[in-house]
Design a protein around this motif. Structure first.
Motif, short mmCIF file in Angstrom:
data_model
loop_
_atom_site.label_atom_id
_atom_site.label_comp_id
_atom_site.label_asym_id
_atom_site.label_seq_id
_atom_site.Cartn_x
_atom_site.Cartn_y
_atom_site.Cartn_z
N ASN A 188 -10.10 5.45 -2.03
CA ASN A 188 -10.77 4.44 -1.30
C ASN A 188 -9.94 3.50 -0.89
OD1 ASN A 188 -13.17 2.60 -0.86
ND2 ASN A 188 -13.81 2.51 -2.90
N LEU A 189 -9.35 3.91 0.28
CA LEU A 189 -8.50 3.02 1.16
C LEU A 189 -9.17 1.82 1.94
CD1 LEU A 189 -6.49 5.98 2.91
CD2 LEU A 189 -5.88 4.46 0.91
N SER A 190 -10.37 1.74 1.81
CA SER A 190 -11.13 0.44 2.33
C SER A 190 -11.07 -0.55 1.44
CB SER A 190 -12.55 0.66 2.50
OG SER A 190 -13.28 1.10 1.30
N LEU A 191 -10.46 -0.31 0.45
CA LEU A 191 -10.27 -1.73 -0.69
C LEU A 191 -9.07 -2.28 -0.38
CD1 LEU A 191 -11.58 -0.12 -4.09
CD2 LEU A 191 -12.67 -1.86 -2.69
N THR A 192 -8.78 -3.46 -0.37
CA THR A 192 -7.58 -4.08 -0.28
C THR A 192 -6.92 -4.30 -1.48
OG1 THR A 192 -8.72 -6.28 -0.57
CG2 THR A 192 -8.40 -5.37 1.63
N THR A 195 -18.13 3.74 -3.40
CA THR A 195 -17.65 3.73 -2.03
C THR A 195 -18.79 2.79 -1.37
OG1 THR A 195 -18.67 5.69 -1.26
CG2 THR A 195 -16.15 5.61 -1.73
N ASN A 254 -18.12 -0.62 -2.56
CA ASN A 254 -16.80 -0.87 -2.27
C ASN A 254 -16.13 -1.22 -3.53
OD1 ASN A 254 -15.10 -0.23 -0.16
ND2 ASN A 254 -14.75 -2.37 0.46
N HIS A 314 -9.91 13.12 -0.89
CA HIS A 314 -10.62 11.89 -1.00
C HIS A 314 -12.09 12.18 -0.81
CE1 HIS A 314 -7.36 9.11 0.14
NE2 HIS A 314 -6.67 10.21 0.14
N ALA A 356 -14.68 10.51 -0.36
CA ALA A 356 -14.99 9.42 0.07
C ALA A 356 -16.62 9.57 0.61
CB ALA A 356 -14.30 8.65 1.34
N LYS A 411 0.57 -1.35 0.08
CA LYS A 411 0.05 0.05 0.07
C LYS A 411 0.83 1.40 0.07
CE LYS A 411 -3.96 -2.42 2.37
NZ LYS A 411 -4.79 -2.21 3.46
#
Length: 316
Positions: A100-104, A75, A78, A25, A27, A16
Motif C-alpha cells: 500500500n505505497l500510498s501510505l506514508t 486501500t 488507506n 500488490h 491494490a 521507504k
C-alpha cells in the motif's frame, strides 16, 4: 464495541527502503488479507535443531520462513493492520507497507495480539527506544494480555514511553476499524500462563475469515469448530504438528495442539466446499507441510484442504 473510525495517525515518517519479502500488490481490492508468515513461534530453522528439517537452513536461510502473521489492507480507507507482532515484525511490517505505497507511515495502523507466547507479541520490542521509538501505535489486547504488558518489563516501558497505546478488547466484542473492516476476538483453550488466548473473526465488506493459530484440541473448545467454519468464507487454523511422530523427544501433553491428521479426521465428512475453506497455518519447524513436495503436503491437498503460504493474498 470498540471503534477506531476517528483515530488519528501517530506514526513517525520513515524511509521507504524496499522489503526483503517481495509480494504482489493486490491494490485493486478494497480490503485484502495477506499471509505474512506461516511458521510456529520459534521459527525455522529452530534453535539448536540438528535434524534434516533445519540443518541446511542455518547456512542457506529460506526467506519465506516467517513466523505466523496476517496483514489486512483497506486501500479504500488507506489503512493497514497486522495480526501478531512476531520476531519477524520488521520485515512483515515492511512487506505490508509495500503493498500500500500510498501510505506514508511504515508501521501498521493497529496491531492485534492473540496471546503472550513468544511468536505472537515479542516483536513489539522493535517499537521501543532502542529501535523505532514509535509514538502511540495502537495495540489491541485482551484484559489479561493488556495487564501483562502494562506490568512487566520490557513491555511496560513501551507503555510508559508512549511507544504503544494499548486498546482493550473483550470476547465477542466487535472492534470496528473502518467502514469496511472489523474484527471480533473470541477465547480458545490454550496454555494461558500469562494471558488469555484468542482467535479472530475478520469481517470485510464481502467475506469473513476465521483465524485460530493456537488452540489445545478442538474438542476442548466450547464452540464446535465445524459450526465456526460454516459461518465464514475462509479459515486459517492451528496446524502446528502434522502428527505425533515429529516430537518424539517432547512430552506431547505439554504441547497439546490438534495434529493435522486429527483435524482432517474431524473434517473428513464435510462437503468439498467447506473443506476448501480450511487453510492450515502455524507450522512447527518439523512439520512436513513446510515442504510443498512432501507426501504430507500432497495428502492435505488430496483430501480437499489447503496449506497457507506466505505472500498469498485474499480479497475480503
Amino acid at each position: 464495541m470498540i471503534s477506531l473510525l476517528s483515530c488519528k495517525d501517530n506514526k513517525p515518517s520513515e524511509n521507504k527502503s524496499t522489503s526483503e519479502i517481495g509480494m504482489g500488490h493486490p491494490a485493486e481490492k478494497e480490503v485484502s488479507l495477506i499471509i505474512l508468515g506461516t511458521v510456529q513461534d520459534a521459527g525455522s530453522p529452530h534453535i539448536a535443531c540438528s535434524k534434516s528439517c533445519c540443518a541446511n537452513l542455518f547456512f542457506q536461510p529460506n526467506q519465506d520462513r516467517k513466523v505466523v502473521s496476517l496483514g489486512i489492507m483497506d486501500t479504500k480507507n488507506n489503512k493497514n493492520y497486522i495480526i501478531e507482532a512476531t520476531p519477524d515484525f520488521p520485515e512483515q511490517a515492511k512487506a505490508l507497507k509495500n503493498l500500500n505505497l500510498s501510505l506514508t507511515g511504515e508501521i501498521p495502523d493497529g496491531i492485534f495480539l492473540t496471546h503472550a507466547h513468544i511468536g505472537h507479541y515479542t516483536g513489539l520490542i522493535y517499537l521501543g527506544k532502542e529501535a523505532l521509538n514509535s509514538s502511540n501505535v495502537p495495540v489491541f489486547a485482551m484484559p489479561k494480555m493488556k495487564s501483562f504488558l502494562e506490568h512487566n518489563g520490557p513491555w511496560s516501558q513501551l507503555v510508559a514511553n508512549g511507544n504503544i497505546m494499548l486498546q482493550e478488547m473483550n470476547p465477542m466484542e466487535e472492534v470496528v476499524l473502518t467502514p469496511n473492516l472489523s474484527l471480533i476476538p473470541f477465547t480458545v483453550p490454550h496454555r494461558d500462563e500469562y494471558s488469555e488466548t484468542v482467535g479472530f473473526t475478520i469481517i470485510g465488506p464481502n467475506k469473513k475469515v476465521l483465524f485460530i493459530p493456537d488452540i489445545d484440541k478442538w474438542h476442548l473448545w466450547e464452540t464446535n469448530i465445524i459450526d465456526a467454519i460454516s459461518a465464514v468464507d475462509m479459515a486459517f487454523i492451528d496446524a502446528t504438528f502434522y502428527d505425533g511422530e515429529e516430537i518424539y523427544n517432547r512430552d506431547i501433553t505439554e504441547i497439546p495442539h490438534p495434529f493435522v491428521i486429527e483435524s482432517m479426521a474431524v473434517f473428513k465428512h464435510l462437503p468439498e466446499s467447506e473443506k476448501a475453506k480450511i487453510h492450515f497455518i502455524h507450522l512447527n519447524h518439523t512439520n512436513p507441510l513446510l515442504d510443498m513436495g512432501s507426501e504430507a503436503y500432497g495428502t492435505v491437498l488430496e483430501n480437499g484442504f489447503k496449506v497457507a503460504n506466505i505472500k498469498d493474498a485474499f480479497s475480503l
